[in-house]
Design a protein around this motif. Sequence first.
Motif, PDB file in Angstrom:
ATOM      1  N   ARG A   1      -2.563   0.706  -4.825  1.00 11.97           N
ATOM      2  CA  ARG A   1      -1.966  -0.738  -4.460  1.00 11.97           C
ATOM      3  C   ARG A   1      -1.179  -1.156  -5.595  1.00 11.97           C
ATOM      4  O   ARG A   1      -1.464  -0.851  -6.789  1.00 11.97           O
ATOM      5  CB  ARG A   1      -3.084  -1.779  -4.133  1.00 11.97           C
TER       6      ARG A   1
ATOM      7  N   SER B   1       0.501  -3.986   4.919  1.00 12.56           N
ATOM      8  CA  SER B   1      -1.078  -4.063   5.495  1.00 12.56           C
ATOM      9  C   SER B   1      -0.961  -5.400   6.201  1.00 12.56           C
ATOM     10  O   SER B   1      -0.056  -6.320   5.900  1.00 12.56           O
ATOM     11  CB  SER B   1      -2.048  -4.034   4.848  1.00 12.56           C
TER      12      SER B   1
ATOM     13  N   VAL C   1       3.729   0.882   3.281  1.00 13.17           N
ATOM     14  CA  VAL C   1       3.312  -0.030   4.447  1.00 13.17           C
ATOM     15  C   VAL C   1       2.930  -1.429   3.756  1.00 13.17           C
ATOM     16  O   VAL C   1       2.427  -1.650   2.842  1.00 13.17           O
ATOM     17  CB  VAL C   1       1.850   0.682   5.038  1.00 13.17           C
TER      18      VAL C   1
ATOM     19  N   TYR D   1       0.724  -1.236   0.198  1.00 15.28           N
ATOM     20  CA  TYR D   1       0.026   0.093  -0.055  1.00 15.28           C
ATOM     21  C   TYR D   1       0.823   1.358  -0.078  1.00 15.28           C
ATOM     22  O   TYR D   1       1.781   1.402   0.671  1.00 15.28           O
ATOM     23  CB  TYR D   1      -0.761   0.067   1.280  1.00 15.28           C
TER      24      TYR D   1
ATOM     25  N   PRO E   1       0.793   5.352   0.071  1.00 15.62           N
ATOM     26  CA  PRO E   1      -0.081   6.559   0.043  1.00 15.62           C
ATOM     27  C   PRO E   1       1.095   7.659  -0.062  1.00 15.62           C
ATOM     28  O   PRO E   1       2.027   7.432  -0.128  1.00 15.62           O
ATOM     29  CB  PRO E   1      -0.578   6.576   1.623  1.00 15.62           C
TER      30      PRO E   1
END
Lengths: 113, 116
Positions: A51, A95, A93, A32, A34
């Motif tokens: 993603r 997840s 990150v 992920y 952002p």
Amino acid sequence: QQQVKQSPQSLIVQKGGISIINCAYENTAFDYFPWYQQFPGKGPALLIAIRPDVSEKKEGRFTISFNKSAKQFSLHIMDSQPGDSATYFCAAVRSGSARQLTFGSGTQLTVLP
Amino acid sequence: EAGVVQSPRYKIIEKKQPVAFWCNPISGHNTLYWYLQNLGQGPELLIRYENEEAVDDSQLPKDRFSAERLKGVDSTLKIQPAELGDSAVYLCASSPGAGKKAGELFFGEGSRLTVL
């Protein structure tokens, strides 16, 4: 260990131009990605995220391009405006249980009127 | 909906003095983070809470830093004694918890600490 490398450190663009910020990551477990926007005296705010199952995501004037094989992703700001002047951070990150964001070092964008 | 609230916004202290920062996360957010942001750099995680439990405090300098999150809502970050190198912005963030938006954090405006 810097797991997310961001460039350039600073960027100056004329109004109406395209701003491009690049990031590269090392950990293939990241899933992920952002981008956060931070104005002076404020906390970072989520701008757009992607993603790795897609190569591009667009929201208004903001587009993320993602290259999984190269482990790189970039933020494109089309028709840049003075109000876009801020510091931009990419992040990554994995997840699941970890959920610890790793931030890039930031790019200070200045859009000239 | 109210955002993440932090206080104080600014704090100036002399070295060796104690200081404390307070954070009220967004209602319903189970995960709370404290980040350190030095000038011109990205935020660095100090500690992450899941409800009341500190699940990741590996980057917290435990000799002088401490944190708590009583009742799984508000949190306090304390530094005692403060050193010159602690001058930075301390950011609190919260997120709703597990799920696809694992990286969607909501940040407060930060507490800027200056140690003289």
